[in-house]
Design a protein around this motif. Structure first.
Motif, PDB file in Angstrom:
ATOM      1  N   ILE A 161     107.322 -15.256 109.570  1.00 30.51           N
ATOM      2  CA  ILE A 161     107.131 -15.820 110.912  1.00 30.51           C
ATOM      3  C   ILE A 161     106.734 -14.734 111.901  1.00 30.51           C
ATOM      4  O   ILE A 161     105.826 -14.911 112.729  1.00 30.51           O
ATOM      5  N   MET A 162     107.396 -13.586 111.823  1.00 31.12           N
ATOM      6  CA  MET A 162     107.068 -12.486 112.729  1.00 31.12           C
ATOM      7  C   MET A 162     105.664 -11.954 112.455  1.00 31.12           C
ATOM      8  O   MET A 162     104.907 -11.640 113.392  1.00 31.12           O
ATOM      9  N   ALA A 163     105.292 -11.867 111.188  1.00 29.90           N
ATOM     10  CA  ALA A 163     103.944 -11.404 110.839  1.00 29.90           C
ATOM     11  C   ALA A 163     102.888 -12.379 111.326  1.00 29.90           C
ATOM     12  O   ALA A 163     101.814 -11.970 111.801  1.00 29.90           O
ATOM     13  N   CYS A 164     103.164 -13.683 111.226  1.00 28.95           N
ATOM     14  CA  CYS A 164     102.227 -14.688 111.736  1.00 28.95           C
ATOM     15  C   CYS A 164     102.036 -14.539 113.242  1.00 28.95           C
ATOM     16  O   CYS A 164     100.913 -14.621 113.753  1.00 28.95           O
ATOM     17  N   ALA A 172     100.028 -11.090 108.962  1.00 35.63           N
ATOM     18  CA  ALA A 172     100.606 -11.590 107.712  1.00 35.63           C
ATOM     19  C   ALA A 172      99.813 -11.093 106.512  1.00 35.63           C
ATOM     20  O   ALA A 172      98.585 -10.947 106.570  1.00 35.63           O
ATOM     21  N   ARG A 173     100.514 -10.828 105.436  1.00 40.62           N
ATOM     22  CA  ARG A 173      99.899 -10.377 104.189  1.00 40.62           C
ATOM     23  C   ARG A 173     100.211 -11.377 103.082  1.00 40.62           C
ATOM     24  O   ARG A 173     101.206 -12.109 103.156  1.00 40.62           O
ATOM     25  N   ARG A 187     102.299 -24.889 116.297  1.00 43.57           N
ATOM     26  CA  ARG A 187     101.630 -24.258 117.435  1.00 43.57           C
ATOM     27  C   ARG A 187     100.306 -23.618 117.056  1.00 43.57           C
ATOM     28  O   ARG A 187      99.341 -23.682 117.817  1.00 43.57           O
ATOM     29  N   ALA A 188     100.282 -22.965 115.899  1.00 40.94           N
ATOM     30  CA  ALA A 188      99.072 -22.220 115.528  1.00 40.94           C
ATOM     31  C   ALA A 188      99.109 -21.929 114.037  1.00 40.94           C
ATOM     32  O   ALA A 188     100.179 -21.948 113.419  1.00 40.94           O
ATOM     33  N   PRO A 189      97.948 -21.648 113.438  1.00 46.73           N
ATOM     34  CA  PRO A 189      97.937 -21.245 112.026  1.00 46.73           C
ATOM     35  C   PRO A 189      98.558 -19.861 111.853  1.00 46.73           C
ATOM     36  O   PRO A 189      99.016 -19.247 112.821  1.00 46.73           O
ATOM     37  N   CYS A 190      98.567 -19.376 110.630  1.00 45.45           N
ATOM     38  CA  CYS A 190      99.186 -18.086 110.330  1.00 45.45           C
ATOM     39  C   CYS A 190      98.128 -17.170 109.733  1.00 45.45           C
ATOM     40  O   CYS A 190      98.071 -16.980 108.512  1.00 45.45           O
ATOM     41  N   PRO A 191      97.248 -16.623 110.580  1.00 40.68           N
ATOM     42  CA  PRO A 191      96.180 -15.783 110.027  1.00 40.68           C
ATOM     43  C   PRO A 191      96.740 -14.530 109.380  1.00 40.68           C
ATOM     44  O   PRO A 191      97.741 -13.983 109.873  1.00 40.68           O
ATOM     45  N   PRO A 192      96.152 -14.072 108.296  1.00 40.49           N
ATOM     46  CA  PRO A 192      94.973 -14.640 107.629  1.00 40.49           C
ATOM     47  C   PRO A 192      95.321 -15.656 106.543  1.00 40.49           C
ATOM     48  O   PRO A 192      94.467 -16.002 105.735  1.00 40.49           O
ATOM     49  N   LEU A 193      96.569 -16.161 106.508  1.00 36.88           N
ATOM     50  CA  LEU A 193      96.982 -17.100 105.469  1.00 36.88           C
ATOM     51  C   LEU A 193      96.583 -18.518 105.857  1.00 36.88           C
ATOM     52  O   LEU A 193      96.750 -18.934 107.006  1.00 36.88           O
ATOM     53  N   SER A 194      96.087 -19.269 104.915  1.00 38.39           N
ATOM     54  CA  SER A 194      95.697 -20.649 105.179  1.00 38.39           C
ATOM     55  C   SER A 194      96.909 -21.565 105.093  1.00 38.39           C
ATOM     56  O   SER A 194      97.939 -21.222 104.511  1.00 38.39           O
TER      57      SER A 194
END
Length: 711
Positions: free
Chosen positions: A526-529, A534-535, A569-576
């Motif tokens: 969540i923090m990385a998103c 995010a990796r 609220r938003a996607p989690c780049p770069p994860l789909s």
């Protein structure tokens, strides 16, 4: 002639001042305790505060009868719902969000009030054990003062939600005060008023305490402990003061009182022992009273605790250990509690103590020695209950007070606040020795002052730390590097303080050390998103933990909810979003979660929300449809219908509402606060009105085919 040397008379305080001195000392002690706690009032809400206090605003401001009853019946902290504790929070706020300072201030006042009640209780018990009233009062002030000032109870007083434990202790102390008062009156022949006070103390204290926190149900057992120790000869100690006012009693009774030793221990020898034995029997409450009000409830609790052992070696799906392993572990925990009580510390592990589960008597090796220490202390207390009744009462009271939270009920393993009530009499023997023991009076006074000063200094240090949320988080993280909760909370505090990169680094390091802990890996993701950093490895860690975790706690619920809100609220780049779908899929195949329907329901709802984001309304409908029967509750149906509304799929939302209406409602056998809460919401039309509004909104909204973020 002989010269006679005049002896200077001993200086005595005026009688009014002398009689008021103990109470002035008590006021000064209360002021000192309040002073050292004051810096801690500025601290933040913690852990379970966020699971209980938001209910203040769950049904709108609590400003009318409907919202009041809806609120006080909404408790989930225990089987009773703890409505009295919930009512007490209304002293500080009637809506949410709210600042923490008023809640902590009320907790401090409650701690001081408990100290006063404990003074009165120890005073009565000391008098029953043989002290005159004045000295008994000083013993009460010192014994309760040492308890009030002990640094271990900072984590109870400044942890808002533990007002539940403090209120339970308040009603137990009040109940025991009434019981001992009535017990002494009964011993003096005032049978009717004695029984009235004893019944009021046992029934009133237990009932009110139970609806604050369930461990107050131990009050009858605690009264039994006092009966077996200091109350064995109740009335004899008080009779000395009574003799001075109303004249000499009968010769036989007077002889017995003269044979009473200074420490209150009964003599047993020859004819005198038989006379005393018959006198003690006459002072005891009737058998029917002891059986109905003391033994029966105590045996009921014992039977319930034994019933928990029916699956002694079966793994608990929401804990990750068995009841047998818990019992072995709790022996080590109790020894650690006692160490912290006897050797006070300014810095302890706080709320995030990581306890290694005992898998055998020597795994870890401290398990067997800890069990032997507990057994030895209990055996010692039983052996000396006549010769050293004060010491025996303190030890047995402590272990009896730990029965509910530290034995077979599958609660979490370790919390410092579980000592708040059990340790109430643990420092009484020290106060007794200081005021009654051998040796120089000045030396004993220095020991008393030094002990109080040390405890107050340690409490001041610890309270100041609790008043600084970031410093507290970092301290707990240093002391508990392997505690998932310490890592998660410390990382969030770091991020809030402007160090998100460092926080994420620590979370990733902890994820590598504890691969199976889903709370750490979810928080890292969540923090990385949020940082757009995010990796794939962050996602892989969550997927692995979701498939292998053995724990399902409220912390896991909150992290799942936070992830769902982040996705909304938003996607989690770069994860789909499709990649994130692997998380609930792995959790749904976890055999440990399969035993826990509420978690299965949460993961299915999370899967449906992700599918809605991908535009797959039909697949989301199928996930929601599978979730509804797992735990039949109206809230879940309302939520999933609202998600369909926000995703422009009103027809599917209506079908979900119809499916829920067709489900068999859960059986309502037996009483529970949850059942009462639901009945009240149905009675007041809360659910019917909510379903009407949601259905009406779905019927009016056409299916547009477009996608919107669910809200």
């Amino acid at each position: 002639s002989t010269t006679r040397t005049a002896r200077m008379p001993r200086m005595r305080l005026p009688a009014p001042l002398s009689s008021r001195l103990p109470w002035l000392a008590l006021l000064g002690l209360l002021a000192l305790v309040a002073l050292v706690y004051w810096p801690g009032l500025s601290g933040p809400f913690l852990l379970d505060d966020w699971g209980t206090l938001p209910r203040l605003g769950a049904y709108g401001p609590v400003d009318n009868l409907v919202t009041f009853v809806s609120y006080i019946t909404s408790g989930i902290s225990g089987p009773s719902g703890r409505p009295l504790s919930l009512i007490s929070f209304l002293i500080d706020a009637n809506n949410w969000p709210a600042p923490p300072w008023p809640f902590k201030f009320t907790n401090l006042l409650l701690h001081l009030l408990n100290g006063v009640l404990l003074v009165l209780l120890i005073r009565q018990l000391s008098a029953a054990a043989g002290l005159d009233r004045r000295r008994a009062l000083w013993v009460g002030i010192l014994g309760a003062g040492l308890w009030l000032a002990h640094p271990l109870f900072v984590s109870t007083t400044l942890y808002v939600v533990q007002r539940m434990a403090m209120l339970a202790a308040l009603f137990v102390f009040a109940g025991l005060n009434l019981y001992v008062w009535g017990r002494v009156r009964h011993a003096h022949g005032r049978t009717r008023s004695g029984y009235t006070l004893m019944i009021a103390g046992i029934c009133g204290g237990t009932l009110l305490g139970f609806f604050s926190k369930e461990n107050a149900g131990l009050l009858p057992l605690l009264a039994l402990v006092l009966e077996f120790t200091v109350l064995r000869s109740a009335g004899a100690g008080h009779a000395r003061d009574h003799m001075q006012n109303v004249g000499s009693p009968s010769r036989a009774h007077g002889a017995l009182l003269q044979q009473k030793p200074a420490n209150g221990s009964p003599l047993r020898s020859g004819e005198e022992g038989r006379m005393r034995g018959s006198n003690d029997d006459a002072r005891k409450p009737a058998l029917w009273f002891r059986a109905l009000f003391l033994w029966l409830p105590s045996l009921g609790i014992a039977a319930y605790l034994l019933w928990q052992c029916r699956r002694l070696t079966e793994l608990l799906p929401h804990r990750g250990y068995t009841i047998l392993e818990r019992l072995m572990t709790e022996a080590r925990v109790l020894v650690d509690y006692l160490y912290l009580l006897v050797i006070p510390h300014g810095g302890t592990d706080g709320l995030y103590t990581k306890v290694t589960v005992s898998h055998g008597l020597l795994d870890p090796w401290t398990t067997l020695p800890s069990i032997l220490i507990v057994v030895a202390l209990l055996a010692f207390a039983f052996a000396v209950r006549r010769r050293l009744p004060v010491l025996a009462a303190a030890i047995l009271f402590y272990f009896a007070g730990q029965l509910i939270e530290s034995t077979t009920i599958p609660l979490e393993l370790y919390y410092e606040h579980r000592n708040y009530l059990p340790a109430a009499l643990l420092l009484w023997p020290l106060a007794w020795w200081i005021l009654r023991g051998p040796g120089a009076r000045v030396l004993r006074a220095a020991i008393a002052g030094g002990a109080l000063a040390l405890l107050l200094a340690l409490t001041a240090y610890r309270a100041e730390l609790w008043g600084n949320g970031q410093a507290l988080a970092m301290a707990w993280l240093r002391m508990n590097p392997n505690s998932a909760r310490a890592v998660v909370w410390g990382s969030r505090q770091l991020a809030d303080a402007g160090h998100p990169k460092l926080a994420l680094k620590r979370l990733r390091e902890a994820t590598g050390r504890q691969r199976g802990d889903i709370s750490i890996s979810l928080t890292a993701l969540i923090m990385a998103c949020r940082m757009h950093a995010a990796r794939p490895s962050d996602l892989a860690a969550v997927v692995y933990a979701a498939g292998h975790s053995h724990a399902g706690s409220t912390l896991l619920y909150r992290n799942i909810t936070r992830l769902a809100r982040r996705i909304d609220r938003a996607p989690c780049p770069p994860l789909s979003t499709a990649a994130l779908l692997r998380i609930p899929e792995a959790a749904l195949h976890n055999p440990y979660f399969a035993r826990y329907p509420p978690l299965q329901q949460e993961f299915l709802i999370l899967r449906g929300r992700l599918l809605l984001r991908m535009g797959r309304e039909q697949a989301a409908y199928e996930a929601f449809s599978r979730a509804l029967p797992l735990v039949v509750k109206p809230d879940a149906a309302l939520y999933v219908a609202a998600y369909m509304y926000a995703a422009d799929a009103p027809r599917l939302g209506l079908e979900l509402l119809d499916e829920y209406r067709a489900l068999p409602q859960p059986e309502r056998d037996g009483w529970s606060m949850k059942r009462l809460h639901r009945w009240w919401l149905e009675r007041t039309g809360w659910y019917s009105e909510s379903f009407r509004r949601v259905r009406e909104a779905l019927q009016k909204k056409p299916h547009s085919g477009g996608r919107k973020n669910p809200t």
